[in-house]
Design a protein around this motif. Structure first.
Motif, mmCIF file in Angstrom:
data_model
loop_
_atom_site.group_PDB
_atom_site.id
_atom_site.type_symbol
_atom_site.label_atom_id
_atom_site.label_comp_id
_atom_site.label_asym_id
_atom_site.label_seq_id
_atom_site.Cartn_x
_atom_site.Cartn_y
_atom_site.Cartn_z
ATOM 1 N N LYS A 175 0.825 -1.325 -0.027
ATOM 2 C CA LYS A 175 0.087 -0.119 0.028
ATOM 3 C C LYS A 175 0.871 1.354 -0.044
ATOM 4 O O LYS A 175 0.633 2.226 -0.779
ATOM 5 N N ILE A 176 1.674 1.258 0.834
ATOM 6 C CA ILE A 176 2.922 2.296 0.867
ATOM 7 C C ILE A 176 3.462 2.655 -0.533
ATOM 8 O O ILE A 176 3.564 3.842 -0.950
ATOM 9 N N ILE A 177 3.738 1.606 -1.147
ATOM 10 C CA ILE A 177 4.430 1.593 -2.608
ATOM 11 C C ILE A 177 3.413 2.190 -3.632
ATOM 12 O O ILE A 177 3.711 3.263 -4.408
ATOM 13 N N GLN A 178 2.175 1.813 -3.365
ATOM 14 C CA GLN A 178 1.032 1.982 -4.202
ATOM 15 C C GLN A 178 0.981 3.880 -4.117
ATOM 16 O O GLN A 178 0.762 4.542 -5.037
ATOM 17 N N GLU A 179 0.756 4.097 -2.781
ATOM 18 C CA GLU A 179 0.662 5.532 -2.351
ATOM 19 C C GLU A 179 1.746 6.636 -2.935
ATOM 20 O O GLU A 179 1.700 7.641 -3.533
ATOM 21 N N LYS A 180 3.251 5.750 -3.030
ATOM 22 C CA LYS A 180 4.279 6.514 -3.229
ATOM 23 C C LYS A 180 4.146 6.704 -4.813
ATOM 24 O O LYS A 180 4.410 7.822 -5.366
ATOM 25 N N GLU A 181 3.631 5.708 -5.648
ATOM 26 C CA GLU A 181 3.672 5.793 -6.960
ATOM 27 C C GLU A 181 2.626 6.742 -7.277
ATOM 28 O O GLU A 181 2.637 7.590 -8.298
ATOM 29 N N ALA A 182 1.180 6.991 -6.700
ATOM 30 C CA ALA A 182 0.270 7.875 -6.857
ATOM 31 C C ALA A 182 0.811 9.315 -6.633
ATOM 32 O O ALA A 182 0.519 10.200 -7.156
ATOM 33 N N ASN A 183 1.620 9.489 -5.356
ATOM 34 C CA ASN A 183 2.327 10.682 -5.034
ATOM 35 C C ASN A 183 3.187 11.203 -6.193
ATOM 36 O O ASN A 183 3.039 12.379 -6.377
ATOM 37 N N ASP A 184 3.967 10.242 -6.822
ATOM 38 C CA ASP A 184 4.876 10.703 -7.821
ATOM 39 C C ASP A 184 4.206 11.247 -8.907
ATOM 40 O O ASP A 184 4.457 12.011 -9.647
ATOM 41 N N GLN A 185 3.069 10.401 -9.362
ATOM 42 C CA GLN A 185 2.270 10.983 -10.332
ATOM 43 C C GLN A 185 1.440 12.484 -10.167
ATOM 44 O O GLN A 185 1.578 13.068 -11.155
ATOM 45 N N LEU A 186 1.081 12.227 -9.197
ATOM 46 C CA LEU A 186 0.450 13.703 -8.699
ATOM 47 C C LEU A 186 1.547 14.944 -8.732
ATOM 48 O O LEU A 186 1.208 15.890 -9.259
ATOM 49 N N GLU A 187 2.853 14.627 -8.161
ATOM 50 C CA GLU A 187 3.786 15.529 -8.448
ATOM 51 C C GLU A 187 4.151 16.060 -9.612
ATOM 52 O O GLU A 187 4.367 17.107 -10.052
ATOM 53 N N GLU A 188 4.410 14.782 -10.536
ATOM 54 C CA GLU A 188 4.421 15.200 -11.904
ATOM 55 C C GLU A 188 3.253 16.096 -12.755
ATOM 56 O O GLU A 188 3.584 16.929 -13.504
ATOM 57 N N ARG A 189 2.224 15.807 -12.282
ATOM 58 C CA ARG A 189 1.134 16.432 -12.812
ATOM 59 C C ARG A 189 1.118 17.755 -12.348
ATOM 60 O O ARG A 189 0.649 18.722 -12.962
ATOM 61 N N LEU A 190 1.435 17.991 -11.118
ATOM 62 C CA LEU A 190 1.376 19.306 -10.657
ATOM 63 C C LEU A 190 2.617 20.100 -11.144
ATOM 64 O O LEU A 190 2.144 21.458 -11.552
ATOM 65 N N GLN A 191 3.546 19.485 -11.603
ATOM 66 C CA GLN A 191 4.452 20.396 -12.082
ATOM 67 C C GLN A 191 4.389 20.877 -13.528
ATOM 68 O O GLN A 191 4.570 21.872 -13.892
ATOM 69 N N LYS A 192 3.377 19.954 -14.112
ATOM 70 C CA LYS A 192 2.955 20.257 -15.710
ATOM 71 C C LYS A 192 2.074 21.380 -15.429
ATOM 72 O O LYS A 192 1.883 22.276 -16.298
#
Length: 250
Positions: free
Chosen positions: A56-73
């Motif tokens: 679950k932690i790994i999944q949340e981290k992947e989701a956070n990474d995707q959100l951070e990437e989207r936020l940067q865009k």
């Protein structure tokens, strides 16, 4: 007989001892097995929980990474839009300033500035003339003054608060003068905004418009001022006897 009884007692004791020992051994084995099961079961459960938690932690981290990437865009897009909006605002401001300048030059907004006023009035002795028309102000006289002022660099002109624009007319209909379809009566006050010294020089030029009008005994007065107000243009325009406005500055 006694000996047999003693042997039997020993057997009974041994039997009891063996039974008790067997019970103790059996209980020890069962207790050990129970302890083993009770310890092993929680360990397996905790391990499964830990594995699931890590997943679950790994999944949340992947989701956070995707959100951070989207936020940067999104931040990049916002910055781009802000820059474009800023450029558009600058362009819009320039366009509005140019539009306002064009409106001022076209005569559609009120303006204030230095300039001159020329008042034309009928001669007080006009009735004594053999030809009364020689002593009154005609539309052509007003047009001559207006065109002289424009030629001298006037930026805006009004006749009795009627702002002159492209297509404005100054014409006579019977005993009245009509400017922008408005009937005017003497005295006729021609107000012009521009360099007052230049305008005065043009008006007072020997043999000029004002000089020729004075020879007809028409009442004329010229004043310069640091502040002359011209109203914005309102009303319709005629198609004949128009004044010659200067070209719009581009």
């Amino acid at each position: 007989m006694k000996k047999n009884l003693s042997v039997r007692r020993i057997h009974v004791y041994l039997t009891l001892v063996l039974l008790i020992f067997g019970f103790i051994v059996a209980y020890s084995v069962q207790f050990t097995q129970y302890q083993g099961k009770s310890v092993a079961a929680p360990t397996d459960s905790e391990w499964e929980k830990k594995v699931k938690l890590n997943e679950k932690i790994i999944q949340e981290k992947e989701a956070n990474d995707q959100l951070e990437e989207r936020l940067q865009k999104i931040r990049v897009q916002v910055s781009t839009k802000e820059r474009e909006l800023s450029e558009r605002q600058v362009v819009s401001k320039q366009v509005l300033n140019e539009l306002e300048q064009m409106r001022m030059q076209a005569g559609f907004v009120p303006v204030i500035g230095q300039g001159v006023t020329v008042t034309l009035d009928d001669s007080k002795t006009a009735r004594e003339f053999s030809n009364v028309a020689d002593g009154i102000v005609h539309d052509q006289n007003i047009r001559d003054v207006v065109n002289e002022l424009f030629a001298a660099g006037a930026e805006g002109i009004a006749v009795n608060d009627q702002r002159l624009v492209g297509g404005s007319s100054v014409r006579c209909v019977g005993p009245t003068v009509i400017v922008n379809d408005s009937k005017l009566a003497p005295p006729f006050v021609v107000s012009a905004i521009g360099n007052k010294d230049t305008l005065l020089t043009a008006l007072k030029m020997p043999g000029g418009v004002i000089d020729s009008l004075k020879q007809r005994t028409i009442e004329i007065s010229i004043k310069d001022s640091e502040q002359i107000e011209l109203p914005g243009y309102i009303g319709g325009t005629g198609k004949n006897a128009g004044v010659s406005l200067p070209p719009t500055k581009g």
